[in-house]
Design a protein around this motif. Structure first.
Motif, PDB file in Angstrom:
ATOM      1  N   UNK A  63       0.344  -1.692  -0.195  1.00  0.00           N
ATOM      2  CA  UNK A  63       0.177   0.336  -0.052  1.00  0.00           C
ATOM      3  C   UNK A  63       0.675   1.773   0.292  1.00  0.00           C
ATOM      4  N   UNK A  64       2.251   0.957  -0.193  1.00  0.00           N
ATOM      5  CA  UNK A  64       2.691   2.083  -0.319  1.00  0.00           C
ATOM      6  C   UNK A  64       2.428   2.785  -1.734  1.00  0.00           C
ATOM      7  N   UNK A  65       2.951   4.363  -1.520  1.00  0.00           N
ATOM      8  CA  UNK A  65       2.819   5.659  -2.844  1.00  0.00           C
ATOM      9  C   UNK A  65       1.533   5.378  -2.597  1.00  0.00           C
ATOM     10  N   UNK A  66       0.458   5.533  -2.045  1.00  0.00           N
ATOM     11  CA  UNK A  66      -1.025   5.100  -2.703  1.00  0.00           C
ATOM     12  C   UNK A  66      -1.795   6.252  -1.911  1.00  0.00           C
ATOM     13  N   UNK A  67      -1.408   7.209  -0.999  1.00  0.00           N
ATOM     14  CA  UNK A  67      -1.062   8.677  -0.473  1.00  0.00           C
ATOM     15  C   UNK A  67      -2.580   8.132   1.037  1.00  0.00           C
ATOM     16  N   UNK A  68      -2.336   6.242   1.197  1.00  0.00           N
ATOM     17  CA  UNK A  68      -2.886   6.164   2.587  1.00  0.00           C
ATOM     18  C   UNK A  68      -1.866   6.473   4.383  1.00  0.00           C
ATOM     19  N   UNK A  69      -1.219   6.911   3.915  1.00  0.00           N
ATOM     20  CA  UNK A  69      -0.545   7.569   5.140  1.00  0.00           C
ATOM     21  C   UNK A  69      -0.513   8.748   4.988  1.00  0.00           C
ATOM     22  N   UNK A  70      -0.559   9.470   3.959  1.00  0.00           N
ATOM     23  CA  UNK A  70      -0.708  10.918   4.289  1.00  0.00           C
ATOM     24  C   UNK A  70      -1.621  11.331   4.439  1.00  0.00           C
ATOM     25  N   UNK A  71      -2.932  10.894   4.246  1.00  0.00           N
ATOM     26  CA  UNK A  71      -4.678  10.799   4.392  1.00  0.00           C
ATOM     27  C   UNK A  71      -4.735  10.418   5.776  1.00  0.00           C
ATOM     28  N   UNK A  72      -4.027   9.602   6.624  1.00  0.00           N
ATOM     29  CA  UNK A  72      -4.735   9.306   7.506  1.00  0.00           C
ATOM     30  C   UNK A  72      -3.049   9.087   8.898  1.00  0.00           C
ATOM     31  N   UNK A 101      10.614  10.553   5.656  1.00  0.00           N
ATOM     32  CA  UNK A 101      11.267  12.170   5.832  1.00  0.00           C
ATOM     33  C   UNK A 101      10.759  13.113   4.194  1.00  0.00           C
ATOM     34  N   UNK A 102      10.064  12.661   3.902  1.00  0.00           N
ATOM     35  CA  UNK A 102       9.722  13.450   2.894  1.00  0.00           C
ATOM     36  C   UNK A 102       7.904  13.971   2.705  1.00  0.00           C
ATOM     37  N   UNK A 103       7.197  12.503   3.729  1.00  0.00           N
ATOM     38  CA  UNK A 103       6.099  12.332   4.102  1.00  0.00           C
ATOM     39  C   UNK A 103       6.193  13.882   5.636  1.00  0.00           C
ATOM     40  N   UNK A 104       6.684  13.456   6.362  1.00  0.00           N
ATOM     41  CA  UNK A 104       6.594  13.959   7.316  1.00  0.00           C
ATOM     42  C   UNK A 104       6.486  15.336   7.221  1.00  0.00           C
ATOM     43  N   UNK A 105       7.499  16.241   6.217  1.00  0.00           N
ATOM     44  CA  UNK A 105       7.917  16.826   5.791  1.00  0.00           C
ATOM     45  C   UNK A 105       6.488  17.667   5.223  1.00  0.00           C
TER      46      UNK A 105
END
Length: 129
Positions: A63-72, A101-105
């Protein structure tokens, strides 16, 4: 677990499971909407530095790279800062984990410092209310 200290054995998995269900810390399961499959975990737990709350997340590789991490993760940050009364969150990731790192930023977190943990350089990020 490449960026989380490596693979753990079944005894450690069981220990972690029981520590999760017997704690007052918060854990949120990420569920894929279409399939209802559990695909990840987000937690708000005590950080190594006393008095600080750590935001942590894990998502299954499929599920990497599909926006789940950012959204949740965004939802949990908003919940923590706007509804739970938490004034600051800390997140720690290996510097070599470029996606994290990119996600957190992207989430608006700022790099506070660098440390060494698990024999690797870690970046410590914060976000405040």
């Amino acid at each position: 677990r490449k960026f989380l200290g490596g693979i753990v054995d079944d005894i450690e998995i069981e220990r972690k499971f029981y520590s999760i269900i017997n704690t007052k810390e918060l854990y949120y399961i990420i569920e894929e909407k279409e399939s209802n499959d559990d695909i990840g975990l987000i937690s708000l737990t005590n950080y190594y530095e006393e008095g600080r709350i750590e935001l942590s997340y894990e998502i299954l590789p499929d599920y990497f790279g599909k926006g789940y991490a950012f959204e949740n993760v965004k939802r949990v940050i908003d919940l923590a800062l706007l509804e739970l009364g938490i004034i600051e969150l800390v997140a720690e990731t290996q510097i070599s984990n470029e996606k994290s790192v990119r996600l957190l930023e992207r989430l608006g977190m700022k790099r506070e410092k660098e440390i060494v943990r698990y024999n690797e350089k870690q970046a410590v990020y914060t976000i405040k209310k």
